[in-house]
Design an enzyme around this catalytic site. Structure first.
Site, PDB file in Angstrom:
ATOM      1  N   VAL A  77      44.245  44.730  37.137  1.00 16.29           N
ATOM      2  CA  VAL A  77      44.879  44.253  38.364  1.00 16.29           C
ATOM      3  C   VAL A  77      43.756  43.766  39.278  1.00 16.29           C
ATOM      4  CG1 VAL A  77      46.256  44.986  40.369  1.00 16.29           C
ATOM      5  CG2 VAL A  77      46.723  45.980  38.115  1.00 16.29           C
ATOM      6  N   CYS A  78      43.786  42.506  39.644  1.00 14.82           N
ATOM      7  CA  CYS A  78      42.681  41.929  40.421  1.00 14.82           C
ATOM      8  C   CYS A  78      42.519  42.621  41.774  1.00 14.82           C
ATOM      9  CB  CYS A  78      42.903  40.434  40.651  1.00 14.82           C
ATOM     10  SG  CYS A  78      41.696  39.739  41.801  1.00 14.82           S
ATOM     11  N   VAL A  79      41.335  43.115  42.040  1.00 14.52           N
ATOM     12  CA  VAL A  79      41.093  43.910  43.251  1.00 14.52           C
ATOM     13  C   VAL A  79      41.307  43.107  44.529  1.00 14.52           C
ATOM     14  CG1 VAL A  79      38.574  43.555  43.146  1.00 14.52           C
ATOM     15  CG2 VAL A  79      39.498  45.486  44.437  1.00 14.52           C
ATOM     16  N   ALA A  82      44.943  42.446  44.965  1.00 12.59           N
ATOM     17  CA  ALA A  82      45.622  43.727  45.187  1.00 12.59           C
ATOM     18  C   ALA A  82      45.440  44.202  46.631  1.00 12.59           C
ATOM     19  CB  ALA A  82      45.100  44.772  44.212  1.00 12.59           C
TER      20      ALA A  82
END
Lengths: 119, 124, 98
Positions: A77-79, A82
């Site tokens: 999940v792309c930080v 996110a």
């Protein structure tokens, strides 16, 4: 073949996450490798365990988590995406991990084919 | 290092307009990250994606950060293969002089060839 | 190159882009709302037939069934399931027109 999967849309509002799920599952059932499923843009919202759909509907986070467990998949999940959307380590379901956007570049380098869902 | 010595061919395609949605902004973030991996990166602007590099943007009143200047920075990331579809520009009444960067103008016919030439590409 | 279209042709310009950029012979897969493009007796029928002159057009069965239009497909469109989608993606690079 080594596939990567990229998901850009959130759960329920669009069908993209469902399509990506069915595609990933079918690829695995056919014996392909799926190196990584990368959740970007609103796609990061698929990871939250706080979603509570009605009992007769599919639970998008849970079905992804169950698929991850069955095949020991790598979900990133792309930080940056996110953080923008209030998704962090406290809310992501089992099997998801938060990671850098560079992990999308990595799978683009390593996978024979990255199939994108949504935009 | 010559371009031939670089790693895999990867491309980001911009085809959505800025501000109305976040696709192009986060697509740009992806370009900047990709630039750090020393691969053979291309960037292509087609359809409404060309609006992302229109000059003269003033976004204060809508309260969204103007990210068009960041496109000027991508050459500093050693990303020099920039392309734009001729017809997408013309049909929207723009020329390369209206843009913050000057990508190479290509015909629609070359778009799929460019995509086919990549190991992987993403569209935002 | 496999062109993936997931939007209705009545709501989106995705099919216009595919028509414009796809080389002759490149396959097109209609899925999600993209399947409406292949409905017989509809306004887009003549366009899809024209497109089928230059491209193999596939539709995803699961999405057709969900929308109640499985029996309304233009003749010559090829129906595939997710396993078939995977096969196409194995044979071709994919471009997602959303």
């Amino acid at each position: 073949m080594k596939f990567g999967v990229l998901i850009l849309e959130g759960p329920y509002q669009h069908e993209s996450s469902d399509s990506a799920y069915h595609f990933t599952k079918a690829a695995l059932e056919k014996g392909h490798e799926v190196l990584r499923v990368f959740f970007y843009q609103d796609g990061v919202i698929n990871s939250t365990k706080l979603m509570e759909p009605q009992a007769d509907d599919r639970h998008i986070q849970r079905q992804w988590s169950e698929l991850q467990e069955k095949y020991d998949l790598d979900y990133v999940v792309c930080v940056a995406a996110a953080k923008r959307r209030g998704i962090n380590d406290d809310v992501i379901g089992p099997g998801f991990k938060i990671g850098g956007l560079g992990m999308l570049t990595e799978v683009a380098i390593e996978a024979d084919r990255v199939v994108q869902f949504g935009a | 290092m010559g371009e031939e010595e670089k790693g895999e061919k990867l491309m980001i395609v911009f085809r959505k307009a800025p501000y109305g949605s976040i696709y192009s902004f986060e697509g740009l973030e992806n370009v900047l990250i990709m630039g750090a991996y020393d691969q053979d990166i291309s960037v292509l602007f087609i359809d409404d994606g060309i609006y992302a590099i229109k000059d003269g943007m003033e976004t204060e009143a809508v309260g969204i950060k103007n990210f068009s200047p960041t496109f000027r920075a991508i050459e500093a990331y050693d990303i020099e293969k920039l392309y734009i579809d001729k017809d997408s520009l013309e049909s929207r009444g723009l020329t390369v002089d209206d843009l913050v960067i000057q990508p190479k103008v290509i015909d629609a016919e070359e778009v799929e060839s460019l995509m086919e030439d990549q190991k992987n590409f993403f569209m935002f | 190159m496999l062109h993936l279209v997931n939007k209705s042709p009545y709501a989106s310009s995705c099919m216009d882009s595919v028509e414009k950029y796809a080389h002759k012979g490149s396959p097109i897969l209609l899925f999600e709302d993209g399947v409406y493009a292949a409905m017989a007796g509809a306004a887009f029928e003549s366009r899809i037939k024209e497109i089928m002159g230059d491209h193999e057009v596939y539709v995803l069965k699961e999405d057709l069934a969900a929308r109640g239009i499985a029996d309304r497909m233009v003749e010559g469109v090829k129906e595939i399931d997710y396993a078939g989608f995977v096969d196409l993606a194995e044979q071709n690079k994919t471009a997602s027109w959303s």
